[in-house]
Design an enzyme around this catalytic site. Structure first.
Site, PDB file in Angstrom:
ATOM      1  CB  SER A 107      -1.089   0.407   1.063  1.00  0.00           C
ATOM      2  OG  SER A 107       0.053   0.387   2.604  1.00  0.00           O
ATOM      3  CB  SER A 125      14.802  -8.753   6.610  1.00  0.00           C
ATOM      4  OG  SER A 125      15.751  -8.117   7.555  1.00  0.00           O
ATOM      5  CE1 TYR A 133      11.247  -2.910  12.212  1.00  0.00           C
ATOM      6  CE2 TYR A 133      13.718  -1.828  12.568  1.00  0.00           C
ATOM      7  CZ  TYR A 133      12.783  -2.686  11.326  1.00  0.00           C
ATOM      8  OH  TYR A 133      12.825  -1.742  10.096  1.00  0.00           O
ATOM      9  CE  LYS A 141      11.912  -5.949   8.967  1.00  0.00           C
ATOM     10  NZ  LYS A 141      11.219  -6.081   8.491  1.00  0.00           N
TER      11      LYS A 141
END
Length: 285
Positions: free
Chosen positions: A15, A135, A149, A153
């Protein structure tokens, strides 16, 4: 793979940003592109390139199954999957709620596993396929106030490496995209989350300074030095189309330096540098 007729790709998180650009570029290169995201209205402009938007929430089994089934029903096969959906909610490990941590892992890690597991049976049957997992350089190097976070990853990197070895006998390739600084609203959003999560805690001043650094980087001159969304989309498209993709593609502001410093410096030196930068360096506003 580029140049083959009727090649089909599903791009998640399409999006905005890299996913949006990758979908448009792949469509212009002749791929049949299905773009998935929760906000369908944001993908409507992609229709002018021949892209088909799909409602897709990668955290939902039903939504993910429905999206893949729609592609297979329409095309009969799927040649590539770009796992781009993801987000970052920064904050001290102590302060980020476990509900928020689970949400981040659900989107950034389990969502990738969910989508990958759904397309692999179709790719095995045709003995070919390409999975590209987006990633971050944050999957190779850790910074303060981004523990969850980073964890999502780092885990994605391991999951991708394992999957790459497992599916190799079936002619399926897996590659990882590791962006550094990319021109987007990511830093501004991350700064807001960082201030929110640390408010009233012992980490508030540290977090406020790190947030100010992000805001400066993503709203002033440094923004112009970052890789643009279109260039990032081209890296993803190049990886999808490559006949022999590398295991990793790293690009973006600071990505090379961060990797080298993380690999060469003793942990205590790197810790001291990062804490000094993020907690003590003051930037003009």
């Amino acid at each position: 793979m580029e140049g083959n007729r009727n090649m089909v790709v599903l791009v998640t998180g399409a999006s905005s940003g890299m996913g949006y650009q990758a979908a448009a570029i792949l469509a212009r290169r002749g791929w049949k592109v299905y773009a998935g995201a929760r906000r369908l209205e944001k993908m409507e402009p992609l229709r002018k390139y021949g892209v088909t938007p799909l409602a897709l929430d990668v955290t939902s089994d039903a939504s993910a199954q429905g999206a893949v089934a729609q592609v297979i029903q329409a095309e009969g096969h799927i040649d590539a999957l770009v796992n781009n959906a993801g987000y970052g909610a920064l904050g001290p490990v102590e302060c980020v709620s476990l509900d928020e941590a689970r949400r981040q892992l659900e989107v950034n890690l389990l969502g990738v596993a969910r989508m990958t597991s759904l397309v692999l049976p179709h790719m095995r049957r045709q003995h070919s396929g390409r999975i590209v997992n987006v990633s971050s350089i944050a999957g190779r190097a850790t910074m303060p106030m981004a523990g969850w976070y980073n964890a999502s990853k780092y885990a994605l990197e391991a999951l991708s490496d394992a999957t790459r070895m497992e599916v190799r006998p079936y002619g399926i390739k897996v590659a990882i995209i590791e962006p550094g600084g990319v021109r987007s609203d990511w830093g501004i959003i991350a700064a807001g989350k960082l201030r929110e999560s640390s408010a009233g805690s012992v980490y508030e001043d540290f977090a406020a300074n790190e947030a100010a650094i992000f805001e400066c980087m993503y709203s002033r001159n440094l923004l112009n030095l970052m890789t643009g969304g279109e260039k990032a989309g081209k890296v993803i498209a190049k990886t999808v189309c490559a006949s022999r993709p590398r295991a990793r593609y790293t690009f973006g502001l600071g990505s090379g330096a961060i990797r080298v410093l993380h690999a060469l410096l003793p942990a205590k030196w790197l810790d001291a540098i990062l804490v000094t930068i993020f907690s003590k360096v003051k930037l003009r506003t």
